[in-house]
Design an enzyme around this catalytic site. Structure first.
Site, PDB file in Angstrom:
ATOM      1  N   GLY A 171       0.863  -1.188   0.000  1.00 31.17           N
ATOM      2  CA  GLY A 171       0.000   0.000   0.000  1.00 31.17           C
ATOM      3  C   GLY A 171       0.890   1.224   0.000  1.00 31.17           C
ATOM      4  O   GLY A 171       1.293   1.723  -1.057  1.00 31.17           O
ATOM      5  N   THR A 200     -10.158   1.389  -7.420  1.00 34.08           N
ATOM      6  CA  THR A 200     -11.373   2.131  -7.768  1.00 34.08           C
ATOM      7  C   THR A 200     -11.742   1.742  -9.197  1.00 34.08           C
ATOM      8  O   THR A 200     -10.895   1.826 -10.098  1.00 34.08           O
ATOM      9  CB  THR A 200     -11.113   3.650  -7.653  1.00 34.08           C
ATOM     10  OG1 THR A 200     -10.754   3.933  -6.289  1.00 34.08           O
ATOM     11  CG2 THR A 200     -12.338   4.472  -8.040  1.00 34.08           C
ATOM     12  N   GLU A 421      -4.200   7.575  -1.895  1.00 35.26           N
ATOM     13  CA  GLU A 421      -3.236   8.419  -2.618  1.00 35.26           C
ATOM     14  C   GLU A 421      -2.156   8.949  -1.678  1.00 35.26           C
ATOM     15  O   GLU A 421      -1.745  10.100  -1.767  1.00 35.26           O
ATOM     16  CB  GLU A 421      -3.949   9.562  -3.338  1.00 35.26           C
ATOM     17  CG  GLU A 421      -4.915   9.020  -4.355  1.00 35.26           C
ATOM     18  CD  GLU A 421      -4.900   9.739  -5.670  1.00 35.26           C
ATOM     19  OE1 GLU A 421      -3.920  10.462  -5.946  1.00 35.26           O
ATOM     20  OE2 GLU A 421      -5.846   9.559  -6.412  1.00 35.26           O
ATOM     21  N   GLY A 422      -1.736   8.121  -0.763  1.00 28.75           N
ATOM     22  CA  GLY A 422      -0.712   8.489   0.221  1.00 28.75           C
ATOM     23  C   GLY A 422      -1.380   8.874   1.532  1.00 28.75           C
ATOM     24  O   GLY A 422      -2.100   9.870   1.591  1.00 28.75           O
ATOM     25  N   THR A 423      -1.144   8.077   2.582  1.00 28.10           N
ATOM     26  CA  THR A 423      -1.768   8.370   3.878  1.00 28.10           C
ATOM     27  C   THR A 423      -1.205   9.684   4.438  1.00 28.10           C
ATOM     28  O   THR A 423      -0.181  10.195   3.954  1.00 28.10           O
ATOM     29  CB  THR A 423      -1.468   7.245   4.900  1.00 28.10           C
ATOM     30  OG1 THR A 423      -0.047   7.237   5.131  1.00 28.10           O
ATOM     31  CG2 THR A 423      -1.925   5.884   4.399  1.00 28.10           C
ATOM     32  N   GLU A 425       0.392  10.083   7.090  1.00 30.21           N
ATOM     33  CA  GLU A 425       1.769   9.861   7.570  1.00 30.21           C
ATOM     34  C   GLU A 425       2.757   9.916   6.402  1.00 30.21           C
ATOM     35  O   GLU A 425       3.836  10.502   6.516  1.00 30.21           O
ATOM     36  CB  GLU A 425       1.872   8.503   8.287  1.00 30.21           C
ATOM     37  CG  GLU A 425       1.150   8.424   9.621  1.00 30.21           C
ATOM     38  CD  GLU A 425      -0.364   8.302   9.498  1.00 30.21           C
ATOM     39  OE1 GLU A 425      -0.858   7.983   8.391  1.00 30.21           O
ATOM     40  OE2 GLU A 425      -1.056   8.546  10.497  1.00 30.21           O
TER      41      GLU A 425
HETATM   42  C1  LIG Z   1     -11.749   3.545  -1.133  1.00 33.71           C
HETATM   43  C2  LIG Z   1     -10.364   3.251  -1.579  1.00 33.71           C
HETATM   44  C3  LIG Z   1     -10.023   3.470  -2.892  1.00 33.71           C
HETATM   45  C4  LIG Z   1      -8.733   3.188  -3.336  1.00 33.71           C
HETATM   46  N1  LIG Z   1      -8.434   3.343  -4.661  1.00 33.71           N
HETATM   47  C5  LIG Z   1      -7.233   2.914  -5.111  1.00 33.71           C
HETATM   48  C6  LIG Z   1      -6.950   2.903  -6.513  1.00 33.71           C
HETATM   49  O1  LIG Z   1      -7.789   3.289  -7.335  1.00 33.71           O
HETATM   50  N2  LIG Z   1      -5.745   2.438  -6.928  1.00 33.71           N
HETATM   51  C7  LIG Z   1      -4.800   2.006  -6.049  1.00 33.71           C
HETATM   52  O2  LIG Z   1      -3.735   1.597  -6.494  1.00 33.71           O
HETATM   53  N3  LIG Z   1      -5.032   1.999  -4.712  1.00 33.71           N
HETATM   54  C8  LIG Z   1      -6.217   2.429  -4.220  1.00 33.71           C
HETATM   55  N4  LIG Z   1      -6.491   2.398  -2.868  1.00 33.71           N
HETATM   56  C9  LIG Z   1      -5.456   1.935  -1.942  1.00 33.71           C
HETATM   57  C10 LIG Z   1      -4.836   3.053  -1.114  1.00 33.71           C
HETATM   58  O3  LIG Z   1      -4.040   3.861  -1.937  1.00 33.71           O
HETATM   59  C11 LIG Z   1      -4.065   2.430   0.066  1.00 33.71           C
HETATM   60  O4  LIG Z   1      -5.039   1.938   0.978  1.00 33.71           O
HETATM   61  C12 LIG Z   1      -3.148   3.425   0.749  1.00 33.71           C
HETATM   62  O5  LIG Z   1      -2.069   3.735  -0.085  1.00 33.71           O
HETATM   63  C13 LIG Z   1      -2.595   2.927   2.086  1.00 33.71           C
HETATM   64  O6  LIG Z   1      -2.061   1.646   1.961  1.00 33.71           O
HETATM   65  P1  LIG Z   1      -2.479   0.490   2.993  1.00 33.71           P
HETATM   66  O7  LIG Z   1      -3.957   0.504   3.076  1.00 33.71           O
HETATM   67  O8  LIG Z   1      -1.809  -0.752   2.600  1.00 33.71           O
HETATM   68  O9  LIG Z   1      -1.955   0.972   4.399  1.00 33.71           O
HETATM   69  P2  LIG Z   1      -0.501   0.664   5.008  1.00 33.71           P
HETATM   70  O10 LIG Z   1       0.558   1.063   4.064  1.00 33.71           O
HETATM   71  O11 LIG Z   1      -0.481  -0.723   5.536  1.00 33.71           O
HETATM   72  O12 LIG Z   1      -0.460   1.669   6.237  1.00 33.71           O
HETATM   73  C14 LIG Z   1      -1.115   1.402   7.492  1.00 33.71           C
HETATM   74  C15 LIG Z   1      -0.777   2.536   8.453  1.00 33.71           C
HETATM   75  O13 LIG Z   1       0.657   2.568   8.678  1.00 33.71           O
HETATM   76  C16 LIG Z   1       1.135   3.861   8.352  1.00 33.71           C
HETATM   77  N5  LIG Z   1       2.480   3.759   7.784  1.00 33.71           N
HETATM   78  C17 LIG Z   1       2.913   2.947   6.786  1.00 33.71           C
HETATM   79  N6  LIG Z   1       4.221   3.172   6.534  1.00 33.71           N
HETATM   80  C18 LIG Z   1       4.612   4.169   7.355  1.00 33.71           C
HETATM   81  C19 LIG Z   1       5.831   4.873   7.564  1.00 33.71           C
HETATM   82  N7  LIG Z   1       6.923   4.613   6.851  1.00 33.71           N
HETATM   83  N8  LIG Z   1       5.871   5.845   8.514  1.00 33.71           N
HETATM   84  C20 LIG Z   1       4.777   6.125   9.247  1.00 33.71           C
HETATM   85  N9  LIG Z   1       3.581   5.492   9.096  1.00 33.71           N
HETATM   86  C21 LIG Z   1       3.504   4.544   8.166  1.00 33.71           C
HETATM   87  C22 LIG Z   1       0.154   4.421   7.345  1.00 33.71           C
HETATM   88  O14 LIG Z   1       0.211   5.834   7.285  1.00 33.71           O
HETATM   89  C23 LIG Z   1      -1.162   3.918   7.902  1.00 33.71           C
HETATM   90  O15 LIG Z   1      -1.609   4.733   8.943  1.00 33.71           O
HETATM   91  C24 LIG Z   1      -7.759   2.698  -2.413  1.00 33.71           C
HETATM   92  C25 LIG Z   1      -8.116   2.494  -1.080  1.00 33.71           C
HETATM   93  C26 LIG Z   1      -9.395   2.728  -0.659  1.00 33.71           C
HETATM   94  C27 LIG Z   1      -9.751   2.439   0.771  1.00 33.71           C
END
Ligand SMILES: Cc1cc2nc3c(=O)[nH]c(=O)nc-3n(C[C@H](O)[C@H](O)[C@H](O)COP(=O)(O)OP(=O)(O)OC[C@H]3O[C@@H](n4cnc5c(N)ncnc54)[C@H](O)[C@@H]3O)c2cc1C
Length: 441
Positions: A171, A200, A421-423, A425
């Protein structure tokens, strides 16, 4: 037109040729306007005001009345997308017109108004633009002309498109992508294998842009973007549809690639350019940016504008409510606690808009994001949307917590802007790296 396009009959050929010519004209308009540098100004032109009012009218008259229904149904609102296509709001010519504005402000203005109307439907309409941004940013002129019209279809037969980067274990960390693309020299085809998550429009689109690893050893520098059209390619299928907290009118699903074969020319930018890029990476030389990050960087201010639209909807609703609702013999807005909260809501929304407009103007005028201004705009607008919508629930009291009133939906919709699109954090990490020049982890 690409030699890889399969055309069944002369009528289809005419339609494809017309669409391609129109796409090429739209690209020309964007390219020629890119050379006209625009000074940053908050004063909107008459054109910008007209577009804003036109989109606002659609949001108020078509989207808002249907918002609750589609949120409850948790389905893609095809009739609404079709309505948008009929008036030119959904389609490559419309998007090209918004994008071509040399001030960069039209695109965030359009997004703010649409998401003010409804975020779930807004994403159903705008979700396609992430795939379009990838094709536009990384494709050759020929690929742009061929694939962008196919992302949208026609007003009679609307299509959506998907951008698939995330995976169950990749992610925030896009370098962990496990989907592979191997070139089969014998057939001259790419063979893709892997699982994409949370896409999406995943599985309901024809055009899927898939980020895959061509060379694992190179990490993110070994990634490339591929166009996989569901109507042509075997071995691509939709996995589980995700049931979500918010944005429920927007379809989100896993996408599976199982020995999925596509022609050599379906890698964005072309195979020759990819081979050159990989060779440079192997020699340890720097390339501009990887396939996912390039798409996300370009879209961050626009995503911020979407959050802004939700925040403004919640603020306006709460303000009207506070001026009507009476407790202790007076309007609740007459209490400083409520009025000051509304004042801060307005302040934070306006501050976010300044950051979004600045980043959009910079992006459009190719002013480098030296301090990660794109990330700043998305981070601030996302956090403001979550805070403002939560405060709106508080101002509506018990009513705010019920599905009879829209603010709880606004709040559910807003939360994703801290995540996708990038959390929040990750945005802070990007900003911290940009301002310090250090590799903050
Ligand atoms: C409704 C929806 C639509 C989406 N649409 C798309 C799409 O069209 N295309 C696509 O490719 N993706 C899509 N996504 C995916 C989305 O981009 C990811 O969910 C997002 O990038 C976060 O990844 P993850 O969920 O694996 O969280 P993780 O990466 O597992 O993160 C979990 C937590 O840990 C934190 N964290 C992780 N690494 C670090 C660090 N180095 N330092 C501090 N904190 C950290 C994060 O900020 C977060 O709070 C979608 C998601 C949703 C829910």
């Amino acid at each position: 037109m690409s030699s890889t396009t399969s055309v069944a009959n002369p009528e289809e050929l005419r339609e494809v040729t017309e669409a391609t010519e129109a796409a090429e004209a739209a690209v020309d308009a964007i390219t020629s306007s890119a050379n006209k540098e625009a000074a940053f100004s908050m004063a909107l032109s008459q054109d910008q005001k007209d577009i804003r009012d036109w989109v606002h009218g659609f949001a108020a008259d078509v989207m808002r009345p249907a918002a609750h229904e589609w949120d409850e149904k948790e389905q893609t609102p095809w009739p609404i997308i079709q309505e948008a296509a009929k008036i030119g709001l959904y389609g490559f010519e419309g998007l090209a017109q918004f994008f071509a504005d040399p001030t960069g402000l039209t695109l965030p203005i359009v997004n703010e108004e649409l998401f003010w109307g409804d975020a779930g439907m807004g994403m159903a309409i705008m979700g396609t633009s992430l795939a379009v941004a990838a094709i536009f940013g990384q494709g050759t002129g020929e690929q742009i002309g061929e694939w962008i019209p196919r992302c949208f279809g026609t007003p009679e037969d609307v299509k959506v498109a998907a951008f698939c980067s995330s995976e169950p274990n990749a992610g925030s960390d896009v370098s962990a992508i496990r989907t592979t693309a191997k070139f089969d020299e014998a057939s001259g085809e790419w063979v893709l294998n892997g699982q994409k998550a949370w896409a999406t429009n995943g599985g309901i689109s024809d055009v899927h842009v898939i980020i895959a690893s061509v060379d694992r050893e190179l990490g993110a520098r070994g990634h490339a973007a591929f166009v996989v059209p569901m109507s042509e390619a075997k071995g691509i299928s939709q996995g589980a549809k995700v049931s979500k907290h918010g944005l429920r009118a927007s379809h989100t699903a896993d996408v599976y690639l199982d020995d999925c074969r596509i022609p050599a020319g379906y890698v964005l930018g072309g195979k020759e350019k990819l081979d050159e890029r990989l060779a440079r990476a192997k020699e340890g030389k720097k390339n501009k940016s990887n396939a996912s990050m390039a798409t996300f960087e370009a879209s961050r201010p626009t995503v911020g504008a979407q959050a802004l639209g939700i925040a403004r909807a919640a603020y306006e609703y709460a303000l009207d409510y506070a001026k009507e609702r009476e407790q202790f013999g007076k309007k609740i807005v007459e209490n400083q606690a409520i009025a000051f909260t509304l004042a801060r809501m307005k302040l934070e929304i306006d501050a976010s808009r300044l950051l979004v407009w600045r980043a959009s103007w910079m992006g459009r005028n190719q002013v480098p994001f030296e301090n990660a201004e794109g990330s700043m705009s998305k981070l601030k607008a996302g956090e403001v949307a979550v805070w403002v919508t939560e405060r709106a629930i508080q101002i509506l009291g018990g009513n705010g917590y019920t599905r009879e009133f829209p603010v709880e939906r606004f709040h559910r919709d807003a939360k994703i802007y801290d995540i996708f699109e990038g959390t929040a954090e990750i945005q802070q990490m990007v900003i911290a790296r940009a301002i310090s020049g250090m590799h903050i982890r």
